[in-house]
Design a protein around this motif. Structure first.
Motif, PDB file in Angstrom:
ATOM      1  N   ILE A   1      -5.311   1.400  -6.829  1.00 51.76           N
ATOM      2  CA  ILE A   1      -4.462   1.309  -8.017  1.00 51.76           C
ATOM      3  C   ILE A   1      -3.360   2.349  -7.845  1.00 51.76           C
ATOM      4  N   SER A   2      -2.099   1.920  -7.961  1.00 57.44           N
ATOM      5  CA  SER A   2      -0.986   2.814  -7.641  1.00 57.44           C
ATOM      6  C   SER A   2       0.085   2.793  -8.726  1.00 57.44           C
ATOM      7  N   PRO A   3       0.170   3.828  -9.555  1.00 55.40           N
ATOM      8  CA  PRO A   3       1.329   3.967 -10.425  1.00 55.40           C
ATOM      9  C   PRO A   3       2.546   4.383  -9.606  1.00 55.40           C
ATOM     10  N   ASP A   4       3.736   3.972 -10.051  1.00 56.88           N
ATOM     11  CA  ASP A   4       4.962   4.214  -9.284  1.00 56.88           C
ATOM     12  C   ASP A   4       6.119   4.459 -10.240  1.00 56.88           C
ATOM     13  N   TYR A   5       7.012   5.361  -9.839  1.00 59.35           N
ATOM     14  CA  TYR A   5       8.235   5.631 -10.613  1.00 59.35           C
ATOM     15  C   TYR A   5       9.429   5.613  -9.676  1.00 59.35           C
ATOM     16  N   GLN A   6      10.500   4.929 -10.108  1.00 52.90           N
ATOM     17  CA  GLN A   6      11.749   4.916  -9.349  1.00 52.90           C
ATOM     18  C   GLN A   6      12.913   5.242 -10.271  1.00 52.90           C
TER      19      GLN A   6
ATOM     20  N   TRP B   1      -6.831  18.357  -3.415  1.00 48.17           N
ATOM     21  CA  TRP B   1      -7.349  18.185  -4.779  1.00 48.17           C
ATOM     22  C   TRP B   1      -8.597  17.283  -4.773  1.00 48.17           C
ATOM     23  N   HIS B   2      -9.311  17.333  -3.630  1.00 49.35           N
ATOM     24  CA  HIS B   2     -10.626  16.697  -3.497  1.00 49.35           C
ATOM     25  C   HIS B   2     -10.583  15.178  -3.654  1.00 49.35           C
ATOM     26  N   ARG B   3      -9.459  14.570  -3.239  1.00 46.13           N
ATOM     27  CA  ARG B   3      -9.328  13.107  -3.214  1.00 46.13           C
ATOM     28  C   ARG B   3      -8.759  12.720  -1.846  1.00 46.13           C
ATOM     29  N   PRO B   4      -9.534  12.901  -0.766  1.00 47.46           N
ATOM     30  CA  PRO B   4      -8.982  12.746   0.588  1.00 47.46           C
ATOM     31  C   PRO B   4      -8.489  11.342   0.909  1.00 47.46           C
ATOM     32  N   ASP B   5      -8.986  10.314   0.212  1.00 50.87           N
ATOM     33  CA  ASP B   5      -8.542   8.954   0.500  1.00 50.87           C
ATOM     34  C   ASP B   5      -7.320   8.543  -0.317  1.00 50.87           C
ATOM     35  N   ASP B   6      -6.919   9.359  -1.274  1.00 50.13           N
ATOM     36  CA  ASP B   6      -5.732   9.057  -2.072  1.00 50.13           C
ATOM     37  C   ASP B   6      -4.463   9.370  -1.278  1.00 50.13           C
ATOM     38  N   ARG B   7      -3.347   8.802  -1.727  1.00 51.12           N
ATOM     39  CA  ARG B   7      -2.053   9.057  -1.083  1.00 51.12           C
ATOM     40  C   ARG B   7      -1.000   9.357  -2.142  1.00 51.12           C
ATOM     41  N   LEU B   8      -0.185  10.359  -1.861  1.00 51.82           N
ATOM     42  CA  LEU B   8       0.969  10.701  -2.683  1.00 51.82           C
ATOM     43  C   LEU B   8       2.213  10.577  -1.825  1.00 51.82           C
ATOM     44  N   GLY B   9       3.156   9.744  -2.237  1.00 52.18           N
ATOM     45  CA  GLY B   9       4.383   9.544  -1.478  1.00 52.18           C
ATOM     46  C   GLY B   9       5.605   9.853  -2.316  1.00 52.18           C
ATOM     47  N   VAL B  10       6.576  10.529  -1.698  1.00 50.90           N
ATOM     48  CA  VAL B  10       7.840  10.872  -2.351  1.00 50.90           C
ATOM     49  C   VAL B  10       8.967  10.579  -1.371  1.00 50.90           C
ATOM     50  N   ALA B  11      10.031   9.921  -1.831  1.00 48.30           N
ATOM     51  CA  ALA B  11      11.145   9.586  -0.943  1.00 48.30           C
ATOM     52  C   ALA B  11      12.444   9.498  -1.733  1.00 48.30           C
ATOM     53  N   VAL B  12      13.549   9.730  -1.025  1.00 48.43           N
ATOM     54  CA  VAL B  12      14.891   9.545  -1.583  1.00 48.43           C
ATOM     55  C   VAL B  12      15.687   8.707  -0.589  1.00 48.43           C
TER      56      VAL B  12
ATOM     57  N   TYR C   1       1.594   7.244  -6.445  1.00 52.52           N
ATOM     58  CA  TYR C   1       0.281   7.835  -6.185  1.00 52.52           C
ATOM     59  C   TYR C   1      -0.714   6.701  -6.074  1.00 52.52           C
ATOM     60  N   SER C   2      -1.467   6.672  -4.982  1.00 54.82           N
ATOM     61  CA  SER C   2      -2.411   5.596  -4.731  1.00 54.82           C
ATOM     62  C   SER C   2      -3.836   6.112  -4.873  1.00 54.82           C
ATOM     63  N   PHE C   3      -4.533   5.627  -5.905  1.00 55.66           N
ATOM     64  CA  PHE C   3      -5.950   5.930  -6.079  1.00 55.66           C
ATOM     65  C   PHE C   3      -6.738   4.952  -5.214  1.00 55.66           C
ATOM     66  N   ASN C   4      -7.434   5.469  -4.195  1.00 58.39           N
ATOM     67  CA  ASN C   4      -8.144   4.620  -3.247  1.00 58.39           C
ATOM     68  C   ASN C   4      -9.632   4.593  -3.562  1.00 58.39           C
ATOM     69  N   PHE C   5     -10.188   3.390  -3.555  1.00 58.32           N
ATOM     70  CA  PHE C   5     -11.608   3.196  -3.815  1.00 58.32           C
ATOM     71  C   PHE C   5     -12.231   2.465  -2.631  1.00 58.32           C
ATOM     72  N   THR C   6     -13.500   2.735  -2.354  1.00 59.30           N
ATOM     73  CA  THR C   6     -14.270   2.055  -1.305  1.00 59.30           C
ATOM     74  C   THR C   6     -13.503   1.972  -0.001  1.00 59.30           C
TER      75      THR C   6
ATOM     76  N   THR D   1       0.803  -1.222   0.000  1.00 56.44           N
ATOM     77  CA  THR D   1       0.000   0.000   0.000  1.00 56.44           C
ATOM     78  C   THR D   1       0.838   1.275   0.000  1.00 56.44           C
ATOM     79  N   GLN D   2       2.139   1.174   0.268  1.00 58.69           N
ATOM     80  CA  GLN D   2       2.983   2.360   0.387  1.00 58.69           C
ATOM     81  C   GLN D   2       4.125   2.285  -0.635  1.00 58.69           C
ATOM     82  N   PHE D   3       5.333   2.668  -0.248  1.00 57.47           N
ATOM     83  CA  PHE D   3       6.467   2.636  -1.169  1.00 57.47           C
ATOM     84  C   PHE D   3       6.817   1.201  -1.548  1.00 57.47           C
ATOM     85  N   PHE D   4       7.308   1.022  -2.775  1.00 52.58           N
ATOM     86  CA  PHE D   4       7.641  -0.300  -3.293  1.00 52.58           C
ATOM     87  C   PHE D   4       9.031  -0.767  -2.860  1.00 52.58           C
ATOM     88  N   ASN D   5       9.982   0.162  -2.704  1.00 51.37           N
ATOM     89  CA  ASN D   5      11.398  -0.189  -2.598  1.00 51.37           C
ATOM     90  C   ASN D   5      11.736  -0.916  -1.304  1.00 51.37           C
TER      91      ASN D   5
END
Length: 468
Positions: A438-443, A377-388, A427-432, A211-215
């Protein structure tokens, strides 16, 4: 997503299990065996749903995670047996887990997690020390396998002192957590098969690749070579002393018979690992923060890097000797900033004299990141994570790889050493209420496997996760 026919059939076959699982508010799929208060979740709090398991003393949950990853072609003047391949097709991993719990007697419960995993990581999960998919394993056969992930007993004893009685909180039903009252001052013993990351190095914002970072080096402290078999599980015991502001955890567990091997070594006198962690929870101007300090010591038949360099074939497996040790420390912090933002950081170190035995080939690691809810941005259940993060090796470990040696995850045949730098954003698009995401990810990976001569690597991924 690019699923093989075999994995697609498996996915369709397992979906009926979802309908039989209980529906509860969105939770992390990391088993909630720890009851130490964490930083409040960012975004609106989910309300508990009516649940018959509260009355029955049973807990039943399910999760399924599918991750597809692909990397762009990159420059590589040479490639070794354990390198990330410069060109390859997208790879997909899949895990399905059933979480079954049952209350036994006062303070006691038992948990059983059958798990099915299949697929593979990029280059068979090799070629990057901070690997890019925390849901994949270094197993050659991609065919799905069913196994017991966890089977353990948890006993909690309430404690009190002369100045105050023991108050209680009510835990919601969740994965590996039976609903019911829990004292805020207690002693607990957990015995059986589990993952040490269920109890140690917890972090509200960076701990669960489902549900969070992949690495790998973001889901756990990179230099903590925690005891586990290839799939990340061990057998042992964890003792916990917990108060509202302080927690102390100590464990002793089995190690694998071979480096990153599937079989645990039951000769406890010759092979074992101990972990100790102190947790302090504080309040900074109305915002909860948590600091964790972890230390570990592992005893196993490890090889020695300096000795291996002196071998004609530079093979560390020829230098293995019973009774060798590896020690290290890790610092883990998280800070709740607002209802929409949380920060986290980790730093870890091990002595780096002997070969990596269980987790990944990192001897030093630091990471920093932030997670935000999508309220603005009116998506309170979504999550945006950034890390180094930055990973490094000890001097003996560098010399071994430069001489042509290899471990169980990296080895290019030679080495122009630089620290391995990785940046990740998801970025995690959260439903129900987070039952489905559904979470697209870039590393971005600079100096993969600590080699300046190879890369950089751009990794794209898509994760689908359901939990009930």
């Amino acid at each position: 997503m690019c699923l093989s026919p075999r994995l697609l059939l498996l996915l369709l076959f397992s979906l009926p299990l979802v309908g039989r699982a209980q529906t509860v508010p969105g939770q992390s799929t990391t088993p909630a065996t720890s009851t130490v208060p964490a930083a409040p979740p960012i975004g609106p709090d989910a309300r508990p749903a009516p649940d018959s398991t509260r009355r029955s003393g049973w807990s039943l949950h399910f999760q399924q995670t599918v991750i597809t990853q692909w990397h762009a072609n990159f420059a590589a003047p040479y490639t070794g047996e354990y390198s990330l391949q410069p060109r390859e097709k997208a790879k997909t991993s899949l895990t399905s887990t059933v979480f079954i719990g049952r209350r036994l007697w006062k303070g006691a419960s038992v948990y059983f997690n059958p798990e099915l995993a299949g697929g593979s990581g990029l280059s068979a999960a090799r070629g990057i020390a901070g690997f890019t998919n925390g849901e994949t394993f270094r197993i050659g056969d991609p065919a799905p396998k069913l196994y017991v992930a966890r089977l353990f007993l948890r006993q909690v004893w309430a404690l009190s002192d002369s100045k105050r009685g023991t108050s209680q909180t009510v835990n919601d039903d969740g994965p590996n957590q039976v609903a019911g009252p829990v004292p805020d001052h207690f002693l607990a013993l957990n015995v059986g098969k589990f993952s040490l990351s269920d109890y140690f190095d917890q972090n509200s914002y960076s701990h669960d690749p489902r549900t969070q970072f992949f690495n790998w080096a973001l889901m756990s402290a990179g230099a903590w070579d925690y005891p586990a078999n290839t799939r990340g599980y061990t057998i042992g015991g964890v003792l916990e002393y917990v108060t509202p502001e302080l927690a102390i955890r100590a464990s002793s567990a089995l190690t694998p018979t071979q480096a990153n091997g599937p079989t645990l070594n039951f000769h406890y006198g010759r092979a074992h690992s101990e972990t100790l962690e102190l947790t302090h929870i504080y309040n900074l101007r109305g915002h909860v923060g948590t600091v964790r300090l972890l230390g570990f010591r592992t005893v196993a038949g490890m090889g020695d890097y300096r000795t291996a360099i002196q071998q004609p074939d530079v093979d560390i497996t020829q230098t293995r000797q019973a009774g060798r040790t590896k020690t290290g420390v890790a610092l883990n912090a998280e800070q709740h900033i607002s209802n929409d933002l949380g920060l986290f950081a980790r730093a870890s170190y091990n002595d780096g004299r002997r070969e990596t035995w269980a987790f990944t080939e990192i001897d030093r690691s630091v990471s920093l990141g932030a997670v935000s809810a999508g309220t603005s941005w009116h998506r309170p259940d979504d999550r945006l994570g950034v890390a180094v993060l930055a990973n490094g090796l000890s001097q003996p470990h560098r010399a071994y790889l430069a001489a042509g040696g290899y471990g169980f995850i990296i080895g290019d045949g030679q080495l122009n050493y630089r620290p391995e730098y990785i940046g990740e954003a998801y970025y995690s698009f959260n439903f129900t209420h987070q039952h489905a995401t559904i979470s697209p990810d870039y590393q971005f990976v600079l100096h993969p496997a600590y080699n300046r001569d190879r890369g950089p690597v751009h990794v794209l991924a898509l994760r689908a996760h359901v939990a009930f």
